[in-house]
Design an enzyme around this catalytic site. Structure first.
Site: not given
Length: 232
Positions: A146, A129, A142
């Protein structure tokens, strides 16, 4: 590498980007695609072989590596976004993000590395991402997971080079999935993410920058910090 004639495993394949990966692999000529899902009894997509796989369950990961011992492409797609905001909320969600997004990818990659080696090298594809490079106060857990997953991808790229395994990192901004239904931002179709990843595999490319956001943020890494985090 050639996708035609390959055997693939996709984690988190029940919907969204994972299901798009599975369909793209079939469309490119994969002879078998294992769909890693939590509840295979509820998965009835034609052409795909459901495989029980919770990436945080080490027994299930080991069993998947035995069942899918013919795999030549492994796609680590399983991921969640469950953490709190930066200044409030329980940290349990952030721990879960690390367990699934980072440690789950590590567990699957480690289990399948010898499988890929035995089958000629193949490819390991990690769904990353732009959050690998740029965090926000809304989704700090998050983004941290990532970022860790990106670091892990780079480590596997070096470690598996000698056995001939192509390691691909796929970066993108917002993707049009159930998880982003409430996000009012431009989004990429999951099928486009999968197609660009397929192109990268076919061309032996290690990094996929799917959209303008990914390309812009990647380029900003070599510039001053305010390119990533502009001052209002």
């Amino acid at each position: 590498m050639r996708i035609e004639g390959s055997v693939a495993l996709v984690t988190g394949a029940n919907r969204g980007i994972g299901l798009a990966f599975a369909h793209a692999l079939l469309a490119r000529g994969a002879t078998r695609v294992y769909a890693g899902v939590r509840r295979p009894e509820d998965f009835t997509v034609p052409g795909l072989e459901p495989l029980r796989l919770d990436v945080t369950d080490h027994d299930q990961v080991a069993a998947a590596a035995r069942t899918a011992s013919d795999a030549t492409i492994v796609v680590n797609n399983a991921g969640i976004q469950a953490g709190p905001g930066l200044l409030e909320g329980s940290l349990d969600g952030a721990r879960r993000e690390l367990e699934v997004n980072y440690l789950g990818t590590w567990a699957v990659s480690r289990a399948f590395a010898p499988v890929l080696a035995a089958n000629g090298g193949g490819a390991l594809v990690n769904m990353l991402s732009v959050a690998s490079w740029r965090s926000t106060e809304r989704f700090p857990g998050y983004a941290a997971s990532k970022s860790a997953q990106w670091s892990l991808t780079n480590a596997f790229r070096v470690a598996l080079r000698e056995q001939g395994t192509l390691v691909v990192g796929v970066h993108v901004g917002w993707v049009d999935t159930d998880a982003t239904a409430r996000v009012d931002e431009p989004k990429t179709d999951p099928a486009e993410v999968a197609e660009q990843a397929m192109d990268a595999i076919a061309r032996d490319e290690s990094e996929v920058l799917v959209d303008d956001t990914a390309r812009r943020v990647r380029a900003a890494l070599s510039g001053p910090l305010d390119l990533l985090y502009p001052v209002p």
